[in-house]
Design a protein around this motif. Sequence first.
Motif, short mmCIF file in Angstrom:
data_model
loop_
_atom_site.label_atom_id
_atom_site.label_comp_id
_atom_site.label_asym_id
_atom_site.label_seq_id
_atom_site.Cartn_x
_atom_site.Cartn_y
_atom_site.Cartn_z
N GLY A 290 30.62 33.83 36.58
CA GLY A 290 29.09 32.99 36.53
C GLY A 290 28.21 34.34 36.39
N CYS A 291 28.41 35.51 37.08
CA CYS A 291 27.40 36.74 36.56
C CYS A 291 27.78 37.01 35.05
N LEU A 292 29.10 37.11 34.66
CA LEU A 292 29.28 37.14 33.27
C LEU A 292 28.47 36.50 32.28
N ALA A 365 21.92 33.76 41.40
CA ALA A 365 21.97 32.73 40.63
C ALA A 365 23.04 32.54 39.79
N GLY A 366 23.51 33.57 39.02
CA GLY A 366 24.43 33.83 38.46
C GLY A 366 25.99 33.20 39.14
N MET A 367 26.03 34.10 40.33
CA MET A 367 27.19 33.82 41.34
C MET A 367 27.19 32.23 41.72
N LEU A 368 25.94 31.74 41.88
CA LEU A 368 25.91 30.23 42.52
C LEU A 368 26.59 29.49 41.10
N TYR A 369 25.93 29.76 39.80
CA TYR A 369 26.33 29.11 38.73
C TYR A 369 27.90 29.13 38.80
N GLY A 370 28.35 30.20 38.81
CA GLY A 370 29.93 30.22 38.78
C GLY A 370 30.55 29.54 39.57
N ILE A 371 29.93 29.72 40.95
CA ILE A 371 30.85 28.85 42.10
C ILE A 371 30.62 27.34 42.01
N ASN A 373 30.39 25.78 39.17
CA ASN A 373 30.74 25.21 38.19
C ASN A 373 32.34 25.59 38.23
N LYS A 374 32.73 26.12 39.06
CA LYS A 374 34.14 26.57 39.23
C LYS A 374 34.62 27.39 38.16
N LEU A 375 33.79 28.33 37.60
CA LEU A 375 34.32 28.96 36.42
C LEU A 375 35.23 29.90 36.62
N ALA A 376 36.07 30.19 35.52
CA ALA A 376 37.42 31.19 35.82
C ALA A 376 36.91 32.27 35.00
N SER A 407 16.63 29.85 27.75
CA SER A 407 17.83 29.69 28.53
C SER A 407 17.83 28.41 29.44
N ALA A 408 18.68 27.60 29.24
CA ALA A 408 18.73 26.34 30.21
C ALA A 408 19.31 26.76 31.63
N PHE A 409 20.08 27.71 31.81
CA PHE A 409 20.22 28.22 33.10
C PHE A 409 19.13 28.78 33.85
#
Length: 446
Positions: A290-292, A365-371, A373-376, A407-409
């Motif tokens: 998510g951070c990336l 926010a980046g960490m939350l987005y990744g978690i 959306n279960k990003l790899a 940014s939509a994010f």
Amino acid sequence: MPTNKEQLDTFLAANPAIDLFEVILPDLNGGLRGKWVTRDKIGKLIDGGIKLPLSTLAFDMWGRDPEALVFDSGDGDGICVGDMGTLAQVPWLDRSTGQVLVSLKELDGESCGYDPRTLLSSLVERFKKLGLIPMLASEMEFYLFESERDAFGKPIHTQASNSVAGGQTYGIEMMQDMAELMHSIRDACTAQNLPVDTLIKEAAPSQYEINLYHQADALLAADQAVLLQRAIRSVAKTQQMQASFMAKPFADLAGNGMHMHCSLLNSQGENAFNNGTDEGNELLQHAIAGCLVTMKDCMLLFAPNLNSYRRFQRGSHAPLAPSWGYENRTVALRVPADKHEAMRIEHRVAGADANPYLVMSAILAGMLYGIENKLAAPAAIAGNAYDECEPSLPRYWPDALACFSTSAFIKEYMGEQFQGVFAIVKQQEIDEYDKHITTLEYDSGF
């Protein structure tokens, strides 16, 4: 927990000599605004009796409000909401003075969407709904200069070896040269309840770093980062020096970074990234991913000023692309080698000139987005990230503003109101710089 009134009464009883308070509002640039309030009136802070214009949050770096925001809103007041946990003495002033941090609310009691402290708190609440608590700590780099500049307006080093490129990194003797100041800073931090960890001599002449202990309270961690900067600046001034958190004071010397260490705790207070291995678990991978993915959109928060982008040079320990790795200081996200119970992400992008509230908000926010959306995450980089990754983060201020504004994010995770107001502030600053001609341009044009 004691009530706000109980906390204030306890502080007043313990500090009978204090007759003046600094009511401090951190703005979007990390600047500290506010009012002086006498002891007999400080209780009004609890009752909503102290107000400031909402536009105070949106001042540019020169303390000017953005005309578009002021004219559109009528420049109405907001209510100061004091955080009594931040009550502290101000030890570097001659007059006995106290301080307290505040946030702003709308007059109807609704939260202000572009208050930095409120924004960070709202993201923490989203983690709580997942049964997770963010744990953060900051590392702050800064320069110590003489109080006066040279004939060309450039800062003058305090370190004797300023004629060489290196600054004696980790040099014990160099720290001894600044012992009086550093001890004074530590005493001030003790008086202000700031839990400083270590002091080191950094890579460039006159450059140092002070770290804070981690906190399982993101708002407290950000408050402490902002107040540590203030303490360093203020104590240095009392000893005829100037502390600077400018991202890149010298083109040929190391810049000032603000690295953030981030982990998550579960409901049992255990490290949520820990699975008993050196690699960490799937949750860590989601957070990294998510951070990336969101790093480009958040670049304006990590590098908010014109000078910020001068840090990002090849081989400078300032990342040029979204990348990660284990125990690798060439990447943007480093997972340090440590005990499994201390598994964490070291986010290495932000400069020391960035607003700690907004940096922590962007990371969370980046960490939350990744978690969510279960990003790899991609494969970890083991070698030199400068060789293995094509530079892709915005390298120029207007480019970062464009990424942020569209940014939509940012809109979804940090709010449309914050996105719009911060973009207005940064555009006003860019416009101001565009009006000025540099000495280099004169030298070249003549």
